[in-house]
Design a protein around this motif. Structure first.
Motif, PDB file in Angstrom:
ATOM      1  N   GLN A  52       0.942  -0.927  -0.316  1.00  0.00           N
ATOM      2  CA  GLN A  52       0.513   0.423   0.261  1.00  0.00           C
ATOM      3  C   GLN A  52       0.968   1.263   0.159  1.00  0.00           C
ATOM      4  N   PRO A  53       1.541   1.471  -1.187  1.00  0.00           N
ATOM      5  CA  PRO A  53       2.121   2.910  -1.358  1.00  0.00           C
ATOM      6  C   PRO A  53       1.210   4.305  -1.175  1.00  0.00           C
ATOM      7  N   VAL A  54       2.022   5.183  -0.477  1.00  0.00           N
ATOM      8  CA  VAL A  54       1.473   5.982   0.120  1.00  0.00           C
ATOM      9  C   VAL A  54       1.566   7.318  -1.557  1.00  0.00           C
ATOM     10  N   TYR A  55       0.511   8.444  -1.296  1.00  0.00           N
ATOM     11  CA  TYR A  55       1.174   9.753  -2.504  1.00  0.00           C
ATOM     12  C   TYR A  55       0.547  10.729  -1.288  1.00  0.00           C
ATOM     13  N   VAL A  56       1.683  11.125  -2.218  1.00  0.00           N
ATOM     14  CA  VAL A  56       1.645  12.970  -1.081  1.00  0.00           C
ATOM     15  C   VAL A  56       1.890  14.074  -1.895  1.00  0.00           C
ATOM     16  N   ASP A  57       1.336  15.250  -1.473  1.00  0.00           N
ATOM     17  CA  ASP A  57       1.457  16.567  -2.526  1.00  0.00           C
ATOM     18  C   ASP A  57       3.111  16.865  -1.677  1.00  0.00           C
ATOM     19  N   THR A  58       3.302  17.364  -3.143  1.00  0.00           N
ATOM     20  CA  THR A  58       4.998  17.882  -2.764  1.00  0.00           C
ATOM     21  C   THR A  58       5.506  18.895  -1.867  1.00  0.00           C
ATOM     22  N   ASP A  59       4.017  19.753  -1.583  1.00  0.00           N
ATOM     23  CA  ASP A  59       4.241  21.044  -1.363  1.00  0.00           C
ATOM     24  C   ASP A  59       3.984  20.382   0.200  1.00  0.00           C
ATOM     25  N   ALA A  60       3.061  19.768   1.393  1.00  0.00           N
ATOM     26  CA  ALA A  60       2.912  19.424   2.274  1.00  0.00           C
ATOM     27  C   ALA A  60       3.224  18.258   2.929  1.00  0.00           C
ATOM     28  N   VAL A  61       4.294  17.479   1.858  1.00  0.00           N
ATOM     29  CA  VAL A  61       4.952  16.651   1.990  1.00  0.00           C
ATOM     30  C   VAL A  61       5.828  17.185   3.511  1.00  0.00           C
ATOM     31  N   VAL A  62       6.445  17.032   5.094  1.00  0.00           N
ATOM     32  CA  VAL A  62       7.086  17.331   5.674  1.00  0.00           C
ATOM     33  C   VAL A  62       9.039  16.597   5.351  1.00  0.00           C
ATOM     34  N   GLY A  63       8.200  14.860   5.936  1.00  0.00           N
ATOM     35  CA  GLY A  63       9.651  13.917   5.474  1.00  0.00           C
ATOM     36  C   GLY A  63       9.325  12.562   5.236  1.00  0.00           C
ATOM     37  N   TRP A  64       9.916  11.751   5.757  1.00  0.00           N
ATOM     38  CA  TRP A  64      10.063  10.563   5.432  1.00  0.00           C
ATOM     39  C   TRP A  64      11.377   9.306   6.252  1.00  0.00           C
ATOM     40  N   SER A  65      10.988   8.030   6.330  1.00  0.00           N
ATOM     41  CA  SER A  65      11.838   6.592   7.021  1.00  0.00           C
ATOM     42  C   SER A  65      12.434   6.415   5.558  1.00  0.00           C
ATOM     43  N   GLN A  66      13.600   6.489   6.146  1.00  0.00           N
ATOM     44  CA  GLN A  66      14.904   5.980   4.787  1.00  0.00           C
ATOM     45  C   GLN A  66      14.385   4.643   4.302  1.00  0.00           C
ATOM     46  N   GLN A  67      13.646   3.920   4.520  1.00  0.00           N
ATOM     47  CA  GLN A  67      13.175   2.115   4.143  1.00  0.00           C
ATOM     48  C   GLN A  67      12.601   2.740   2.775  1.00  0.00           C
ATOM     49  N   LEU A  68      11.993   3.696   2.706  1.00  0.00           N
ATOM     50  CA  LEU A  68      10.853   4.423   1.431  1.00  0.00           C
ATOM     51  C   LEU A  68      11.871   4.606   0.138  1.00  0.00           C
ATOM     52  N   SER A  69      11.404   4.139  -1.477  1.00  0.00           N
ATOM     53  CA  SER A  69      11.936   4.771  -2.778  1.00  0.00           C
ATOM     54  C   SER A  69      10.501   5.618  -3.136  1.00  0.00           C
ATOM     55  N   THR A  70      11.225   6.518  -3.734  1.00  0.00           N
ATOM     56  CA  THR A  70       9.879   7.636  -4.254  1.00  0.00           C
ATOM     57  C   THR A  70      10.034   7.760  -5.425  1.00  0.00           C
ATOM     58  N   THR A  71       8.845   8.172  -6.911  1.00  0.00           N
ATOM     59  CA  THR A  71       9.013   7.832  -7.663  1.00  0.00           C
ATOM     60  C   THR A  71       7.872   9.638  -8.284  1.00  0.00           C
ATOM     61  N   LEU A  72       7.435   9.921  -8.728  1.00  0.00           N
ATOM     62  CA  LEU A  72       6.485  11.118  -9.598  1.00  0.00           C
ATOM     63  C   LEU A  72       5.486   9.714  -9.809  1.00  0.00           C
ATOM     64  N   HIS A  73       4.611  10.861  -9.701  1.00  0.00           N
ATOM     65  CA  HIS A  73       3.023  10.397  -9.992  1.00  0.00           C
ATOM     66  C   HIS A  73       1.989  11.116  -9.998  1.00  0.00           C
ATOM     67  N   ARG A  74       1.346  10.838 -11.613  1.00  0.00           N
ATOM     68  CA  ARG A  74       0.436  11.883 -11.991  1.00  0.00           C
ATOM     69  C   ARG A  74      -0.479  11.237 -12.219  1.00  0.00           C
ATOM     70  N   SER A  75      -2.112  12.089 -11.497  1.00  0.00           N
ATOM     71  CA  SER A  75      -2.575  11.263 -10.650  1.00  0.00           C
ATOM     72  C   SER A  75      -4.241  11.764 -11.446  1.00  0.00           C
ATOM     73  N   GLN A  76      -3.615  12.935 -12.815  1.00  0.00           N
ATOM     74  CA  GLN A  76      -4.435  14.018 -13.282  1.00  0.00           C
ATOM     75  C   GLN A  76      -4.438  13.317 -14.490  1.00  0.00           C
ATOM     76  N   SER A  77      -5.543  13.516 -15.740  1.00  0.00           N
ATOM     77  CA  SER A  77      -6.201  12.475 -17.216  1.00  0.00           C
ATOM     78  C   SER A  77      -5.473  13.625 -17.804  1.00  0.00           C
TER      79      SER A  77
END
Length: 224
Positions: A162-187
């Motif tokens: 269950q990955p989590v998608y976050v607004d890049t302007d709202a994210v504060v931080g995350w733990s080391q083990q997570l990988s990051t990629t950009l996701h486009r949710s708008q058609s």
């Protein structure tokens, strides 16, 4: 003179041990005995024999900050005494890190930290040149880290299924083990019609947690 202002809730007490503690929800108190680091301009009061000096980030750090604005303008606080730190009445939190812990944090959410912690500006993998953090601050080592957040933060668990998608302007931080990629949710159709305002998010995958704030990016005041 009598007032609720002078209650124990508001009164600063002498420190019983060196280091970082919450003074209240909006400020952090640091009993300095040697050296600590803080965001430039965040000191609101101090007592004792303390010196405040601008801390350089090295050439690489300065270049990254100039390109992205995600760098962290720091000052070193040295000597013996007590200092209080805050920034625009944001909520404050103390994170105690142990050896082996690594936390990625947006530079705008860092208030102060122990000199025993290591600090680097690193590329957010998979973020490309868009979003609110091509470069973020990565902390590791043993010590305490003082964070700040507009409003009350939300800590969301991330699991392998269950990955989590976050607004890049709202994210504060995350733990080391997570990988990051950009996701486009708008058609494409939605974009043609003017868009939803939520076109791209940062997708975090793996096992860990992500911290978000209940507000989006405010323009930062330019540091002198």
């Amino acid at each position: 003179m009598k007032s609720d202002l002078f209650s124990s809730e508001h009164m600063a007490q002498p420190a019983t041990a060196p280091g970082m503690t919450l003074q209240n929800a909006k400020s952090i108190k640091y009993a300095v005995d040697g050296e600590m680091h803080a965001r430039q301009g965040s000191m609101i009061a101090f007592r004792g024999d303390l010196q405040f000096e601008r801390k350089g980030q090295g050439l690489g750090g300065m270049l990254k900050r100039a390109v992205t604005g995600e760098g962290l303008a720091l000052m070193a606080v040295r000597g013996r005494g007590e200092a209080w730190f805050a920034h625009e009445a944001a909520n404050c939190f103390v994170v105690e890190m142990e050896q082996g812990d690594v936390l990625t944090v947006n530079g705008r959410n860092v208030l102060c930290f122990d000199a025993t912690l290591s600090y680097e500006i690193k590329t957010v993998k998979g973020a490309g040149m868009t979003g609110g953090g091509l470069f973020n601050s990565v902390f590791s080592g043993h010590g305490k880290l003082g964070l700040m957040c507009d409003g009350h933060p939300i800590v969301i668990p991330v699991t392998a299924d269950q990955p989590v998608y976050v607004d890049t302007d709202a994210v504060v931080g995350w733990s080391q083990q997570l990988s990051t990629t950009l996701h486009r949710s708008q058609s494409v159709g939605s974009m043609v019609r003017g868009g939803s305002g939520e076109a791209v998010q940062l997708m975090l995958q793996g096992e860990g947690f992500v911290i978000v704030r209940p507000s989006e990016l405010k323009p930062e005041k330019t540091a002198n």
